[in-house]
Design a protein around this motif. Structure first.
Motif, mmCIF file in Angstrom:
data_model
loop_
_atom_site.group_PDB
_atom_site.id
_atom_site.type_symbol
_atom_site.label_atom_id
_atom_site.label_comp_id
_atom_site.label_asym_id
_atom_site.label_seq_id
_atom_site.Cartn_x
_atom_site.Cartn_y
_atom_site.Cartn_z
ATOM 1 N N ASP A 154 41.297 43.089 42.127
ATOM 2 C CA ASP A 154 41.765 44.844 42.274
ATOM 3 C C ASP A 154 41.690 45.383 41.398
ATOM 4 N N ARG A 155 41.033 45.279 39.851
ATOM 5 C CA ARG A 155 41.006 45.431 38.970
ATOM 6 C C ARG A 155 38.755 46.243 38.892
ATOM 7 N N GLY A 156 38.553 45.744 40.106
ATOM 8 C CA GLY A 156 36.315 46.056 39.980
ATOM 9 C C GLY A 156 36.360 45.387 40.844
ATOM 10 N N SER A 157 34.886 45.618 41.101
ATOM 11 C CA SER A 157 34.050 44.524 41.921
ATOM 12 C C SER A 157 33.270 43.990 40.954
ATOM 13 N N ALA A 158 33.667 42.390 41.902
ATOM 14 C CA ALA A 158 32.247 41.436 41.168
ATOM 15 C C ALA A 158 30.945 41.362 40.333
#
Length: 206
Positions: free
Chosen positions: A87-91
């Protein structure tokens, strides 16, 4: 029987997806974190290792150092997968943030390349403003890029151009000098002045 069918369907869906799919990459990291899945990690490694190597080779100009960065980055991915929060950014952003931090450490330890730290010196300063984020998210690319763009507007055009080429385009100072047709010393001077100004702007907002 239904459970078996559902499980097989899920596996088939997973196997047909690729790590360039953000959801699939996040799912692979979750498997590494919760099940220590070597299969999931192997898939991540096969996808990200060549891309990390290309990034590191461009930054360092040395294949062995690039391979060292790949190895250390993916080791961190294995050990810290539980810290990834989708939820805080992509892998991809998370993994390349790790790589960028490691690159910064490599350059900081290499006295012969201290001047090549260039715009990466901004990352720790920008990160200090994000106290609400976990350490592994303090250097989130998207967030810091947005912040940097705002501060860069305050720079003289010549300095802003150099910073954007180094930081956004990922060019070395020599590549910037070649692209702009100016001496390397001028690029270093503009970078130094720009970093000093950006640090003042960033710290004045604290």
């Amino acid at each position: 029987m239904q459970t078996v069918i559902e499980t097989k369907t899920k596996r088939n869906t997973m196997s047909s997806a690729q790590p360039d799919d953000p959801d699939h990459a996040a799912a692979l990291l979750a498997l590494v974190a919760t099940e220590r899945s070597r299969h999931a990690f192997s898939e991540l490694f096969r996808y990200f290792a060549p891309r990390l190597k290309a990034y590191a080779t461009r930054q360092f100009g040395n294949e062995q150092t690039a391979m060292d960065l790949v190895q250390e980055t993916m080791t961190n991915v294995w050990n810290k997968a539980h810290l990834f929060k989708p939820d805080r950014g992509s892998a991809s952003t998370w993994i390349f943030t790790i790589a960028r931090n490691i690159r910064f450490d490599f350059l900081r330890k290499n006295k012969h390349r201290q001047h090549d730290l260039s715009a990466d010196e901004l990352w720790p300063v920008l990160a200090e403003q994000n106290d609400s984020l976990d350490d592994d998210y303090a250097l989130d690319d998207d967030l810091l890029m947005q912040q940097l763009a705002v501060y860069c507007e305050e720079l003289p055009k010549a300095q802003r151009t150099v910073i954007e080429l180094i930081y956004v385009a990922g060019k070395s100072q020599q590549e910037v000098a070649d692209a702009l047709g100016i001496p390397l010393g001028t690029v270093k001077s503009r970078t130094r002045l720009a970093l000093q100004k950006l640090r003042e702007l960033i710290q004045s907002d604290d």
